[in-house]
Write an enzyme that holds these catalytic residues in place. Structure first.
Site, PDB file in Angstrom:
ATOM      1  CG  HIS A  59      -5.052   1.685   3.105  1.00 31.74           C
ATOM      2  ND1 HIS A  59      -4.185   2.147   2.140  1.00 31.74           N
ATOM      3  CD2 HIS A  59      -5.352   2.751   3.865  1.00 31.74           C
ATOM      4  CE1 HIS A  59      -3.981   3.443   2.330  1.00 31.74           C
ATOM      5  NE2 HIS A  59      -4.680   3.830   3.366  1.00 31.74           N
ATOM      6  CB  CYS A  96      -5.028   5.053   6.366  1.00 30.50           C
ATOM      7  SG  CYS A  96      -6.094   6.181   5.451  1.00 30.50           S
ATOM      8  CB  THR A 114      -1.038  -0.031   1.145  1.00 26.32           C
ATOM      9  OG1 THR A 114      -2.038   0.947   0.901  1.00 26.32           O
ATOM     10  CG2 THR A 114      -0.420   0.223   2.504  1.00 26.32           C
TER      11      THR A 114
END
Lengths: 205, 162
Positions: free
Chosen positions: B47, B30, B24
């Protein structure tokens, strides 16, 4: 209010807000750097989270984000995002300084000030249009991966929707094309308030 | 099997088996949560953007939240043959990207995401074997299901394996 259901009329209004707000912001910028700045018509965009971090090419592209809390009748946040090249061009226009490998403290503070003036005039024009009181906090800057910076507005929108709305403004200073994105992130109640102030019926009310 | 790279976006998840790589890019506030079954080498990455689904009215997107996102990830991994009792985890992200003088909710969202992630994993009895949480910078992570390494890359704060 659900951004997923924004109809054509809302979009037209948001586009118009974008036009007027960005127009004033560009005028303020032009005054600040003492040069003529031409603006293209801003684009209002609505994207899925998945697409948001790729606005600047890739999620790991380094960008400049200048962030403000929004307070008054309308609460929320504003993020003004610029690619590195555009940020360096603005520093050059404002201070006649060539940005070396990275931005130093003085250059960062100049960018904060540019953001402050643009966001301030953007909000002032929205405030006039809606007769709602809005004021912005002092700016906070972050120079980092696009994905990480844009996650901030995405998360805020995430509380109300799976989409994110922003206004893309391109302007030309001299021969340089400068691209900046304004993310106006009203809290959910404030979003309804803005639309109501503009005479838009919300949820049939 | 080739070393396929699976890219996970915001509010997104992917599962793979060895030697697949899960990545990611540009994690900010996040949290990226990797779950791993060390025996079957089945791994998953979610995520998440927000802590708990029950605090939000629009909660249909399960991958957006720590509680429901981890749950979905486990289900997908079990479908591939992972044993939920064997799962371990590695987590990264939860940064505060902007310092703000005004203490608005959004400013500590990274921290709240990290706390919720740990609570959810704790309740499920999934040990956190490595973490890189907090700070004021973004992270790109890559998980190698072959050997369970998690690469964490930053701008200006180095690159490391955890």
């Amino acid at each position: 209010m659900d951004i997923n259901r924004l109809n054509e009329m809302y979009l037209d209004i948001l586009k118009e807000l974008g036009n007027i707000g960005a127009g004033n912001a560009i005028t303020a910028l032009s005054t600040m750097i003492g040069k003529k700045v031409d603006m293209q018509v801003p684009k209002v965009k609505i994207l899925d989270f998945q697409e948001v971090s790729d606005i600047f090419g890739s999620a790991d592209t380094i960008i400049v984000g200048i962030y403000f809390d929004l307070d008054g009748d309308v609460k929320g946040n504003i993020l003004f995002a610029l690619d590195i090249k555009s940020a360096a061009s603005l520093i050059w226009s404002l201070m006649g300084l060539e940005v070396k490998e990275e931005f130093d403290e003085l250059e960062k503070s100049a960018l904060e000030e540019i953001g402050n003036i643009m966001a301030g005039s953007y909000v002032a024009s929205l405030s006039t249009l809606t007769s709602l009181n809005m004021k912005i906090s002092p700016p906070a800057i972050s120079i980092d991966m696009a994905g990480a910076i844009l996650s901030v507005p995405a998360i805020k929108y995430g509380e109300i929707s799976d989409k994110i709305l922003f206004i893309e403004t391109q302007f030309i200073e001299g021969e340089k094309l400068i691209k900046g994105d304004f993310f106006l992130i009203p809290d959910i109640n404030s979003f309804d308030l803005i639309l109501k102030a503009l005479g838009v019926e919300v949820n049939g009310k | 099997m080739e070393n396929k790279i699976y890219r996970v976006g915001m509010a997104d998840a992917k599962v793979t088996q060895s030697p697949g790589i899960l990545t990611t890019i540009g994690l900010g506030s996040c949290v990226g949560i990797v779950l791993y079954d060390p025996i079957t080498k089945i791994s998953g990455l979610v995520h998440i953007m927000l802590p708990y689904s029950n605090k939000i009215s629009d909660n249909s997107n399960k991958l957006k939240f720590a509680d429901t996102g981890i749950q979905v990830l486990i289900e997908e991994m079990v479908k591939l043959g992972a044993n939920p009792k064997r799962l371990i985890s590695k987590i990264a992200g939860g940064a505060q990207m902007f310092s703000s003088k005004i203490n608005s909710d959004i400013m500590n969202i990274g921290e709240r995401n990290a706390v919720a992630t740990k609570e959810v994993l704790g309740k499920l009895g999934i040990p956190i074997v490595a973490e890189d949480i907090g700070g004021n910078y973004g992270r790109t992570i890559e998980f190698y299901s072959e050997d369970g390494r998690l690469l964490v890359k930053t701008i200006g704060y180095g690159i490391k394996y955890i």
